[in-house]
Design a protein around this motif. Structure first.
Motif, PDB file in Angstrom:
ATOM      1  N   ASN A 104       0.849  -1.182   0.000  1.00  0.00           N
ATOM      2  CA  ASN A 104       0.000   0.000   0.000  1.00  0.00           C
ATOM      3  C   ASN A 104       0.895   1.246   0.000  1.00  0.00           C
ATOM      4  O   ASN A 104       1.301   1.720   1.060  1.00  0.00           O
ATOM      5  CB  ASN A 104      -0.919  -0.008   1.228  1.00  0.00           C
ATOM      6  CG  ASN A 104      -1.859   1.171   1.244  1.00  0.00           C
ATOM      7  OD1 ASN A 104      -2.101   1.812   0.228  1.00  0.00           O
ATOM      8  ND2 ASN A 104      -2.384   1.482   2.411  1.00  0.00           N
ATOM      9  N   PHE A 105       1.227   1.739  -1.180  1.00  0.00           N
ATOM     10  CA  PHE A 105       2.085   2.917  -1.300  1.00  0.00           C
ATOM     11  C   PHE A 105       1.298   4.180  -0.944  1.00  0.00           C
ATOM     12  O   PHE A 105       0.179   4.365  -1.412  1.00  0.00           O
ATOM     13  CB  PHE A 105       2.617   3.063  -2.727  1.00  0.00           C
ATOM     14  CG  PHE A 105       3.563   1.965  -3.132  1.00  0.00           C
ATOM     15  CD1 PHE A 105       4.897   2.035  -2.778  1.00  0.00           C
ATOM     16  CD2 PHE A 105       3.136   0.879  -3.866  1.00  0.00           C
ATOM     17  CE1 PHE A 105       5.785   1.045  -3.153  1.00  0.00           C
ATOM     18  CE2 PHE A 105       3.997  -0.117  -4.249  1.00  0.00           C
ATOM     19  CZ  PHE A 105       5.332  -0.037  -3.887  1.00  0.00           C
ATOM     20  N   ARG A 106       1.894   5.055  -0.135  1.00  0.00           N
ATOM     21  CA  ARG A 106       1.290   6.350   0.202  1.00  0.00           C
ATOM     22  C   ARG A 106       2.381   7.405   0.130  1.00  0.00           C
ATOM     23  O   ARG A 106       3.441   7.270   0.759  1.00  0.00           O
ATOM     24  CB  ARG A 106       0.683   6.312   1.612  1.00  0.00           C
ATOM     25  CG  ARG A 106      -0.504   5.387   1.730  1.00  0.00           C
ATOM     26  CD  ARG A 106      -1.137   5.385   3.116  1.00  0.00           C
ATOM     27  NE  ARG A 106      -0.240   5.471   4.247  1.00  0.00           N
ATOM     28  CZ  ARG A 106       0.325   4.438   4.872  1.00  0.00           C
ATOM     29  NH1 ARG A 106       0.078   3.225   4.474  1.00  0.00           N
ATOM     30  NH2 ARG A 106       1.113   4.627   5.908  1.00  0.00           N
ATOM     31  N   VAL A 107       2.123   8.452  -0.601  1.00  0.00           N
ATOM     32  CA  VAL A 107       3.115   9.519  -0.786  1.00  0.00           C
ATOM     33  C   VAL A 107       3.262  10.295   0.509  1.00  0.00           C
ATOM     34  O   VAL A 107       2.272  10.738   1.109  1.00  0.00           O
ATOM     35  CB  VAL A 107       2.723  10.458  -1.944  1.00  0.00           C
ATOM     36  CG1 VAL A 107       3.754  11.559  -2.114  1.00  0.00           C
ATOM     37  CG2 VAL A 107       2.554   9.668  -3.241  1.00  0.00           C
ATOM     38  N   PHE A 108       4.496  10.454   0.948  1.00  0.00           N
ATOM     39  CA  PHE A 108       4.802  11.186   2.180  1.00  0.00           C
ATOM     40  C   PHE A 108       5.339  12.588   1.878  1.00  0.00           C
ATOM     41  O   PHE A 108       4.995  13.541   2.538  1.00  0.00           O
ATOM     42  CB  PHE A 108       5.811  10.395   3.015  1.00  0.00           C
ATOM     43  CG  PHE A 108       6.239  11.090   4.271  1.00  0.00           C
ATOM     44  CD1 PHE A 108       5.395  11.143   5.357  1.00  0.00           C
ATOM     45  CD2 PHE A 108       7.488  11.701   4.365  1.00  0.00           C
ATOM     46  CE1 PHE A 108       5.779  11.793   6.530  1.00  0.00           C
ATOM     47  CE2 PHE A 108       7.866  12.350   5.518  1.00  0.00           C
ATOM     48  CZ  PHE A 108       7.020  12.393   6.604  1.00  0.00           C
ATOM     49  N   ASN A 109       6.200  12.688   0.855  1.00  0.00           N
ATOM     50  CA  ASN A 109       6.840  13.976   0.576  1.00  0.00           C
ATOM     51  C   ASN A 109       7.220  14.095  -0.893  1.00  0.00           C
ATOM     52  O   ASN A 109       7.553  13.099  -1.537  1.00  0.00           O
ATOM     53  CB  ASN A 109       8.114  14.111   1.426  1.00  0.00           C
ATOM     54  CG  ASN A 109       8.723  15.495   1.313  1.00  0.00           C
ATOM     55  OD1 ASN A 109       8.108  16.474   1.681  1.00  0.00           O
ATOM     56  ND2 ASN A 109       9.926  15.578   0.757  1.00  0.00           N
ATOM     57  N   ALA A 110       7.179  15.299  -1.412  1.00  0.00           N
ATOM     58  CA  ALA A 110       7.679  15.644  -2.740  1.00  0.00           C
ATOM     59  C   ALA A 110       7.806  17.169  -2.776  1.00  0.00           C
ATOM     60  O   ALA A 110       6.945  17.871  -2.256  1.00  0.00           O
ATOM     61  CB  ALA A 110       6.740  15.166  -3.842  1.00  0.00           C
ATOM     62  N   ALA A 111       8.879  17.653  -3.372  1.00  0.00           N
ATOM     63  CA  ALA A 111       9.112  19.098  -3.434  1.00  0.00           C
ATOM     64  C   ALA A 111       9.412  19.505  -4.867  1.00  0.00           C
ATOM     65  O   ALA A 111      10.096  18.788  -5.587  1.00  0.00           O
ATOM     66  CB  ALA A 111      10.279  19.482  -2.526  1.00  0.00           C
ATOM     67  N   PRO A 112       8.923  20.664  -5.316  1.00  0.00           N
ATOM     68  CA  PRO A 112       9.198  21.125  -6.673  1.00  0.00           C
ATOM     69  C   PRO A 112      10.694  21.395  -6.857  1.00  0.00           C
ATOM     70  O   PRO A 112      11.363  21.872  -5.961  1.00  0.00           O
ATOM     71  CB  PRO A 112       8.383  22.398  -6.813  1.00  0.00           C
ATOM     72  CG  PRO A 112       8.047  22.827  -5.428  1.00  0.00           C
ATOM     73  CD  PRO A 112       8.105  21.621  -4.559  1.00  0.00           C
ATOM     74  N   ALA A 113      11.171  21.065  -8.057  1.00  0.00           N
ATOM     75  CA  ALA A 113      12.587  21.265  -8.395  1.00  0.00           C
ATOM     76  C   ALA A 113      12.726  22.280  -9.521  1.00  0.00           C
ATOM     77  O   ALA A 113      13.542  22.118 -10.418  1.00  0.00           O
ATOM     78  CB  ALA A 113      13.233  19.936  -8.766  1.00  0.00           C
ATOM     79  N   CYS A 114      11.914  23.341  -9.489  1.00  0.00           N
ATOM     80  CA  CYS A 114      12.012  24.370 -10.536  1.00  0.00           C
ATOM     81  C   CYS A 114      11.920  25.752  -9.913  1.00  0.00           C
ATOM     82  O   CYS A 114      11.630  25.891  -8.765  1.00  0.00           O
ATOM     83  CB  CYS A 114      10.927  24.189 -11.579  1.00  0.00           C
ATOM     84  SG  CYS A 114       9.249  24.241 -10.961  1.00  0.00           S
TER      85      CYS A 114
END
Length: 126
Positions: free
Chosen positions: A116-126
């Motif tokens: 059961n994958f759940r997104v914890f974090n992601a940040a823009p790289a632009c």
């Protein structure tokens, strides 16, 4: 003299257009809600565990970095994870590179049941 003045005006205009403050940039409002994770059975069975292909993608125009996804169970995979794509740290899959629209992160794993994958974090790289 007129040629020198025209050249100077042209160079100044080019510098103003190329100045980073005037550049159009993709929206930096992208984040973890723009990440999707799917896992599809690959058809193989390894040491009693079904093999899956996990695909992590974004719909955002801006690449997303520092992507971390809860993935408890992947650390027990009989199929070695692709170390160039992902590493597991205390139940968290940490991507090794940013995810871009049209360029998802893909890796195989095996498990008795789908993770059961759940997104914890992601940040823009632009």
């Amino acid at each position: 003299m007129a040629n020198a003045t025209a050249l100077l005006i042209f160079l100044l205009a080019a510098l103003l257009l190329c100045h980073p403050g005037n550049a159009q940039q993709p929206s930096s409002s992208c984040g973890k809600s723009d990440i999707s994770v799917t896992a599809a059975a690959a058809g193989n069975v390894v040491r009693g565990q079904r093999e899956y292909v996990a695909t992590i993608r974004t719909s955002c125009a801006c690449p997303l970095k520092d992507v971390r996804v809860w993935c408890g169970g992947v650390e027990d995979s009989a199929v070695p994870l692709d170390a160039g794509v992902v590493e597991v740290d205390e139940g968290m899959c940490v991507l090794k590179r940013p995810v871009s629209k049209g360029s998802p992160a893909v890796f195989k794993y095996s498990s008795a049941v789908p993770v059961n994958f759940r997104v914890f974090n992601a940040a823009p790289a632009c």
